[in-house]
Structures are given as structure tokens and as C-alpha cells.
Design a protein around this motif. Sequence first.
Motif, PDB file in Angstrom:
ATOM      1  N   PHE A   1     -17.826   5.209 -28.641  1.00 36.43           N
ATOM      2  CA  PHE A   1     -18.020   4.283 -27.521  1.00 36.43           C
ATOM      3  C   PHE A   1     -16.912   4.417 -26.490  1.00 36.43           C
ATOM      4  O   PHE A   1     -17.147   4.227 -25.288  1.00 36.43           O
ATOM      5  N   THR A   2     -15.713   4.749 -26.946  1.00 40.17           N
ATOM      6  CA  THR A   2     -14.621   4.991 -26.001  1.00 40.17           C
ATOM      7  C   THR A   2     -14.924   6.208 -25.145  1.00 40.17           C
ATOM      8  O   THR A   2     -14.727   6.198 -23.921  1.00 40.17           O
ATOM      9  N   ASN A   3     -15.431   7.270 -25.781  1.00 35.69           N
ATOM     10  CA  ASN A   3     -15.786   8.481 -25.030  1.00 35.69           C
ATOM     11  C   ASN A   3     -16.938   8.229 -24.070  1.00 35.69           C
ATOM     12  O   ASN A   3     -16.938   8.728 -22.940  1.00 35.69           O
ATOM     13  N   VAL A   4     -17.938   7.462 -24.525  1.00 32.16           N
ATOM     14  CA  VAL A   4     -19.074   7.152 -23.653  1.00 32.16           C
ATOM     15  C   VAL A   4     -18.613   6.362 -22.437  1.00 32.16           C
ATOM     16  O   VAL A   4     -18.994   6.654 -21.292  1.00 32.16           O
ATOM     17  N   GLY A   5     -17.782   5.355 -22.670  1.00 31.44           N
ATOM     18  CA  GLY A   5     -17.271   4.563 -21.557  1.00 31.44           C
ATOM     19  C   GLY A   5     -16.455   5.400 -20.589  1.00 31.44           C
ATOM     20  O   GLY A   5     -16.582   5.260 -19.366  1.00 31.44           O
ATOM     21  N   ALA A   6     -15.606   6.281 -21.135  1.00 29.15           N
ATOM     22  CA  ALA A   6     -14.791   7.137 -20.275  1.00 29.15           C
ATOM     23  C   ALA A   6     -15.659   8.099 -19.478  1.00 29.15           C
ATOM     24  O   ALA A   6     -15.381   8.389 -18.302  1.00 29.15           O
ATOM     25  N   THR A   7     -16.721   8.607 -20.105  1.00 24.00           N
ATOM     26  CA  THR A   7     -17.610   9.539 -19.410  1.00 24.00           C
ATOM     27  C   THR A   7     -18.340   8.856 -18.265  1.00 24.00           C
ATOM     28  O   THR A   7     -18.466   9.416 -17.160  1.00 24.00           O
ATOM     29  N   LEU A   8     -18.828   7.635 -18.510  1.00 20.08           N
ATOM     30  CA  LEU A   8     -19.610   6.932 -17.496  1.00 20.08           C
ATOM     31  C   LEU A   8     -18.759   6.415 -16.342  1.00 20.08           C
ATOM     32  O   LEU A   8     -19.278   6.186 -15.245  1.00 20.08           O
ATOM     33  N   THR A   9     -17.463   6.219 -16.579  1.00 17.41           N
ATOM     34  CA  THR A   9     -16.600   5.644 -15.535  1.00 17.41           C
ATOM     35  C   THR A   9     -15.675   6.667 -14.891  1.00 17.41           C
ATOM     36  O   THR A   9     -15.020   6.344 -13.894  1.00 17.41           O
ATOM     37  N   HIS A  10     -15.608   7.877 -15.426  1.00 16.30           N
ATOM     38  CA  HIS A  10     -14.679   8.872 -14.891  1.00 16.30           C
ATOM     39  C   HIS A  10     -15.021   9.216 -13.440  1.00 16.30           C
ATOM     40  O   HIS A  10     -16.188   9.369 -13.080  1.00 16.30           O
ATOM     41  N   ASP A  11     -13.986   9.329 -12.634  1.00 15.18           N
ATOM     42  CA  ASP A  11     -14.136   9.739 -11.225  1.00 15.18           C
ATOM     43  C   ASP A  11     -15.126   8.831 -10.484  1.00 15.18           C
ATOM     44  O   ASP A  11     -16.007   9.299  -9.756  1.00 15.18           O
ATOM     45  N   GLY A  12     -14.983   7.532 -10.697  1.00 14.23           N
ATOM     46  CA  GLY A  12     -15.824   6.586  -9.983  1.00 14.23           C
ATOM     47  C   GLY A  12     -17.264   6.527 -10.466  1.00 14.23           C
ATOM     48  O   GLY A  12     -18.155   6.100  -9.724  1.00 14.23           O
ATOM     49  N   GLY A  13     -17.510   6.937 -11.697  1.00 14.47           N
ATOM     50  CA  GLY A  13     -18.863   6.897 -12.237  1.00 14.47           C
ATOM     51  C   GLY A  13     -19.768   7.990 -11.706  1.00 14.47           C
ATOM     52  O   GLY A  13     -20.985   7.801 -11.620  1.00 14.47           O
ATOM     53  N   VAL A  14     -19.199   9.155 -11.402  1.00 14.54           N
ATOM     54  CA  VAL A  14     -20.006  10.233 -10.832  1.00 14.54           C
ATOM     55  C   VAL A  14     -21.031  10.761 -11.832  1.00 14.54           C
ATOM     56  O   VAL A  14     -22.097  11.269 -11.445  1.00 14.54           O
ATOM     57  N   PHE A  15     -20.756  10.621 -13.147  1.00 15.49           N
ATOM     58  CA  PHE A  15     -21.717  11.092 -14.142  1.00 15.49           C
ATOM     59  C   PHE A  15     -23.033  10.321 -14.025  1.00 15.49           C
ATOM     60  O   PHE A  15     -24.112  10.899 -14.185  1.00 15.49           O
ATOM     61  N   VAL A  16     -22.945   9.020 -13.757  1.00 13.51           N
ATOM     62  CA  VAL A  16     -24.162   8.223 -13.588  1.00 13.51           C
ATOM     63  C   VAL A  16     -24.954   8.735 -12.387  1.00 13.51           C
ATOM     64  O   VAL A  16     -26.187   8.809 -12.427  1.00 13.51           O
ATOM     65  N   GLN A  17     -24.249   9.083 -11.313  1.00 15.65           N
ATOM     66  CA  GLN A  17     -24.929   9.638 -10.138  1.00 15.65           C
ATOM     67  C   GLN A  17     -25.615  10.952 -10.481  1.00 15.65           C
ATOM     68  O   GLN A  17     -26.750  11.206 -10.066  1.00 15.65           O
ATOM     69  N   TRP A  18     -24.930  11.800 -11.256  1.00 19.38           N
ATOM     70  CA  TRP A  18     -25.554  13.062 -11.676  1.00 19.38           C
ATOM     71  C   TRP A  18     -26.779  12.808 -12.534  1.00 19.38           C
ATOM     72  O   TRP A  18     -27.788  13.517 -12.414  1.00 19.38           O
ATOM     73  N   LEU A  19     -26.699  11.804 -13.403  1.00 23.44           N
ATOM     74  CA  LEU A  19     -27.832  11.485 -14.259  1.00 23.44           C
ATOM     75  C   LEU A  19     -29.024  11.001 -13.435  1.00 23.44           C
ATOM     76  O   LEU A  19     -30.165  11.418 -13.666  1.00 23.44           O
ATOM     77  N   VAL A  20     -28.761  10.139 -12.451  1.00 23.57           N
ATOM     78  CA  VAL A  20     -29.837   9.666 -11.572  1.00 23.57           C
ATOM     79  C   VAL A  20     -30.439  10.828 -10.796  1.00 23.57           C
ATOM     80  O   VAL A  20     -31.671  10.940 -10.656  1.00 23.57           O
ATOM     81  N   ASN A  21     -29.591  11.708 -10.267  1.00 20.18           N
ATOM     82  CA  ASN A  21     -30.092  12.886  -9.545  1.00 20.18           C
ATOM     83  C   ASN A  21     -30.997  13.723 -10.434  1.00 20.18           C
ATOM     84  O   ASN A  21     -32.081  14.175 -10.008  1.00 20.18           O
ATOM     85  N   THR A  22     -30.571  13.945 -11.672  1.00 20.99           N
ATOM     86  CA  THR A  22     -31.346  14.776 -12.589  1.00 20.99           C
ATOM     87  C   THR A  22     -32.691  14.145 -12.896  1.00 20.99           C
ATOM     88  O   THR A  22     -33.721  14.832 -12.953  1.00 20.99           O
ATOM     89  N   VAL A  23     -32.700  12.828 -13.100  1.00 19.94           N
ATOM     90  CA  VAL A  23     -33.964  12.130 -13.367  1.00 19.94           C
ATOM     91  C   VAL A  23     -34.909  12.280 -12.184  1.00 19.94           C
ATOM     92  O   VAL A  23     -36.112  12.568 -12.349  1.00 19.94           O
ATOM     93  N   ILE A  24     -34.397  12.112 -10.969  1.00 21.50           N
ATOM     94  CA  ILE A  24     -35.238  12.243  -9.775  1.00 21.50           C
ATOM     95  C   ILE A  24     -35.780  13.657  -9.652  1.00 21.50           C
ATOM     96  O   ILE A  24     -36.993  13.872  -9.448  1.00 21.50           O
ATOM     97  N   TYR A  25     -34.891  14.659  -9.766  1.00 20.87           N
ATOM     98  CA  TYR A  25     -35.336  16.055  -9.646  1.00 20.87           C
ATOM     99  C   TYR A  25     -36.387  16.379 -10.701  1.00 20.87           C
ATOM    100  O   TYR A  25     -37.430  16.982 -10.397  1.00 20.87           O
ATOM    101  N   ALA A  26     -36.121  15.993 -11.947  1.00 21.76           N
ATOM    102  CA  ALA A  26     -36.995  16.388 -13.047  1.00 21.76           C
ATOM    103  C   ALA A  26     -38.339  15.666 -12.992  1.00 21.76           C
ATOM    104  O   ALA A  26     -39.395  16.280 -13.174  1.00 21.76           O
ATOM    105  N   VAL A  27     -38.325  14.350 -12.742  1.00 18.95           N
ATOM    106  CA  VAL A  27     -39.569  13.576 -12.760  1.00 18.95           C
ATOM    107  C   VAL A  27     -40.465  13.966 -11.592  1.00 18.95           C
ATOM    108  O   VAL A  27     -41.676  14.205 -11.766  1.00 18.95           O
TER     109      VAL A  27
END
Length: 272
Positions: free
Chosen positions: A41-67
Motif C-alpha cells: 500500500f505504501t508503494n501504491v500510494g507513492a506510485t499514484l502521488t509521484h510527480d503530482g499524480g502523473v501516473f493517474v493521468q497516464w492511466l486515464v489516457n490509456t483508458v481513453i485510447y484503448a476504449v
Amino acid sequence: MLAALAYFLLPLFWLVVASTKSTQDLFTTFGLWFSHAPQLFTNVGATLTHDGGVFVQWLVNTVIYAVVSALGAAFLAAAAGYGFAKFRFRGHGAGFNLVIGAIMVPTTALAIPTYLLFADVGLANTPWAVILPSLVNPLGLYLMRVYAQDAVPDSLIEAARIDGAGEGRIFFGIALRLLAPGLVTVVLLTLVTTWNNYFLPLIMLNDPTLYPITVGLASWAAQAQNGNAGANSEMLSLVVTGSLLSVIPLIVAFLMLQRYWQSGLAAGAVKQ
């Protein structure tokens, strides 16, 4: 079967185990077992919040592109496959042979020409640069043509024409429903292909906020490789955890859509 099962599941098991470890534990503990101090959970939290939460933005982009790509490619493949299966027109054989030939062309061979075309029309470094090329799926068209040949009975089409239905109504009102299992197959194939696509977004996009997960994690991996004892030294655990998070949506999609892989939807469709 056991060997095949181990081949496919061991990397996933390693990814789950590695996601619970710190960067130091990745190199000091046995790779296929958990460390003494799991910190998933520490790693998950760090991943989701690193660099201003850019991973979440990448995830949203991927969902949009793929769907969007998956739904659009499935619809186009269904329309073209139905047309090849149920209509005879000039150039029918040559056109279908061209589709089969297109399956043999590696997508990486088309990436540079595609980039040059999109750059000329001003679509490079936009979401359309990833979505539009993904809409063309020769394999999906071939599968839908083969499936439509038997899934949509000619007698049902003739009955609809006798009742006064136009070709568009027959396709949208009857054929698409009967092609549902094939559509789901093409959706999943395109979804996985677009989700895992790396080379096309790499050359098409230079704005980090538009990156999909594949390109984003690769940029983090490059930082981890170049990092020393500073802040980048912890990037490796973020890359591993991000890889695990990127797999979960695909697993969910397969579990949700697998029940639609059914046949025999045309049973009883023809009026007695």
C-alpha cells in the motif's frame, strides 16, 4: 499444461511479490517471495502521488485510447466483415486478399510513415495520433468476416428484406446483435493491443501529460536506471508497482466480457 501455466503465471506472481518490496528489498530478498516488511500500500500510494499524480493521468489516457480504439475498431471491423460476408461486388476477392495481406505487415513498419502523415495534417502530439491508427484492425476484419458468414443466416436477411427492412436497419437492428460474440473478441484484442502499445505513442507524443502507461513507465524506468543515491533511487519500486496496477484493468475487462463469448445467438431467430 503445468509448464504452460507456470510460464504464464510466474511473471505475474513475481510482479505481485515485487510490488510489495522496497527498492532495496528487490535486490536483497528472494525474488519469488515476500520480504519481511511488505509495503504494497505504501508503494501504491507513492506510485499514484509521484510527480503530482502523473501516473493517474497516464492511466486515464490509456483508458481513453484503448476504449475508444477498441469500440471504434470493433464497429468498423463488424461493418466491413459483414459486407464482405454477405455482399458480392466488383473487387470483392481482391479487397479481401488485400486485408489478409495487411495482417502480415508489422505495425512497427508503419509507425514512421504514419507519424509523417499525421505531422503533415497537424495531428501529431494529440490523442488522435494514437486513436486513429488503432481503428484499423485487419485481423479483426478478417475474424468478423469469417464469423458473420455463419452467425448471420442468409434466410434471416431475406426475411427482413421481404418485411421491408433496409440494409442499414438489417445491419444495425439484426446483424450487430448476432455478431456480439465476435464483436467482444475484436474489442478485447484491440483493447489489449492498444493498451500495450508502446512504439506508436512513443514517436507520436512528446507531451508527458498525453503519455499512456507504457511510455510513462518507460520514462520512469529510464530515471531509475540513471538514478544514483538521490531521489531517483526509489523509482524502480514505483515502476514495478505501476506495472502491476496497469495489468489490473485488463484482467477486470477479461473477467467482465468473457461471458459474452457465446455462440448460437441466432438460434430461433428465423421465423417459423
